[in-house]
Design a protein around this motif. Sequence first.
Motif, PDB file in Angstrom:
ATOM      1  N   THR A 139      40.789  39.407  49.472  1.00 24.55           N
ATOM      2  CA  THR A 139      41.285  40.087  48.267  1.00 24.55           C
ATOM      3  C   THR A 139      40.157  40.182  47.260  1.00 24.55           C
ATOM      4  O   THR A 139      39.392  39.243  47.049  1.00 24.55           O
ATOM      5  N   THR A 140      40.061  41.324  46.612  1.00 23.37           N
ATOM      6  CA  THR A 140      39.082  41.514  45.540  1.00 23.37           C
ATOM      7  C   THR A 140      39.812  41.984  44.293  1.00 23.37           C
ATOM      8  O   THR A 140      40.891  42.557  44.367  1.00 23.37           O
ATOM      9  N   ALA A 141      39.204  41.747  43.170  1.00 24.86           N
ATOM     10  CA  ALA A 141      39.756  42.184  41.885  1.00 24.86           C
ATOM     11  C   ALA A 141      38.895  43.338  41.384  1.00 24.86           C
ATOM     12  O   ALA A 141      37.662  43.282  41.437  1.00 24.86           O
ATOM     13  N   VAL A 142      39.553  44.380  40.899  1.00 21.69           N
ATOM     14  CA  VAL A 142      38.855  45.538  40.368  1.00 21.69           C
ATOM     15  C   VAL A 142      39.239  45.691  38.890  1.00 21.69           C
ATOM     16  O   VAL A 142      40.418  45.754  38.562  1.00 21.69           O
ATOM     17  N   ARG A 143      38.236  45.718  38.042  1.00 19.99           N
ATOM     18  CA  ARG A 143      38.487  45.842  36.613  1.00 19.99           C
ATOM     19  C   ARG A 143      38.988  47.253  36.283  1.00 19.99           C
ATOM     20  O   ARG A 143      38.446  48.251  36.746  1.00 19.99           O
ATOM     21  N   ASP A 146      40.804  46.529  30.344  1.00 22.33           N
ATOM     22  CA  ASP A 146      40.818  45.108  29.974  1.00 22.33           C
ATOM     23  C   ASP A 146      41.570  44.255  30.982  1.00 22.33           C
ATOM     24  O   ASP A 146      41.780  43.057  30.747  1.00 22.33           O
ATOM     25  N   VAL A 147      42.026  44.824  32.065  1.00 23.45           N
ATOM     26  CA  VAL A 147      42.803  44.083  33.037  1.00 23.45           C
ATOM     27  C   VAL A 147      42.197  44.244  34.425  1.00 23.45           C
ATOM     28  O   VAL A 147      41.350  45.103  34.655  1.00 23.45           O
ATOM     29  N   TYR A 148      42.696  43.432  35.345  1.00 16.17           N
ATOM     30  CA  TYR A 148      42.262  43.539  36.748  1.00 16.17           C
ATOM     31  C   TYR A 148      43.424  43.947  37.590  1.00 16.17           C
ATOM     32  O   TYR A 148      44.555  43.633  37.315  1.00 16.17           O
TER      33      TYR A 148
END
Length: 148
Positions: A139-143, A146-148
């Motif tokens: 899993t990756t987080a993408v900006r 102001d949130v992911y």
Amino acid sequence: MDFELNEEQRMVREMVREFAQKELAPRAAEVDRTEEFPAENIRKMAELGLMGLPYPEEYGGGGGDYLSYAIAVEEIARACGSTALIYAAHVSLGCGPIYYFGTEAQKRKWLPRLCSGQGLGAFGLTEPEAGSDAGATRTTAVRDGDVY
């Protein structure tokens, strides 16, 4: 190399051993049989100041060393394995990443609450291909603003 416990470590061992045998052991089988979360055990450990044992006092911790914490886990586990696992996860997996990798603002915001036992730290991991191997997660987080 000296493998003897120092005075503080011996005091932690005796205090936690006595507490665990008196408070945790009598209910351990019932906790396991019913799969109950032992909230009362956690509350009592917080009252003893165990929930932040290896973290500095400036963050609400006990200022103890990591060996004292390991001794506490061992003594708790002798009495109730379920409670010991919750305790170890809280201290190592819940508080640890904040203490070792958090910003100063994050430490000051979260550690006093966790070290006092007002909150319970945890480590959540669920990914079909990873199981309990945190290093295998994909899993990756993408900006997005102001949130992911």
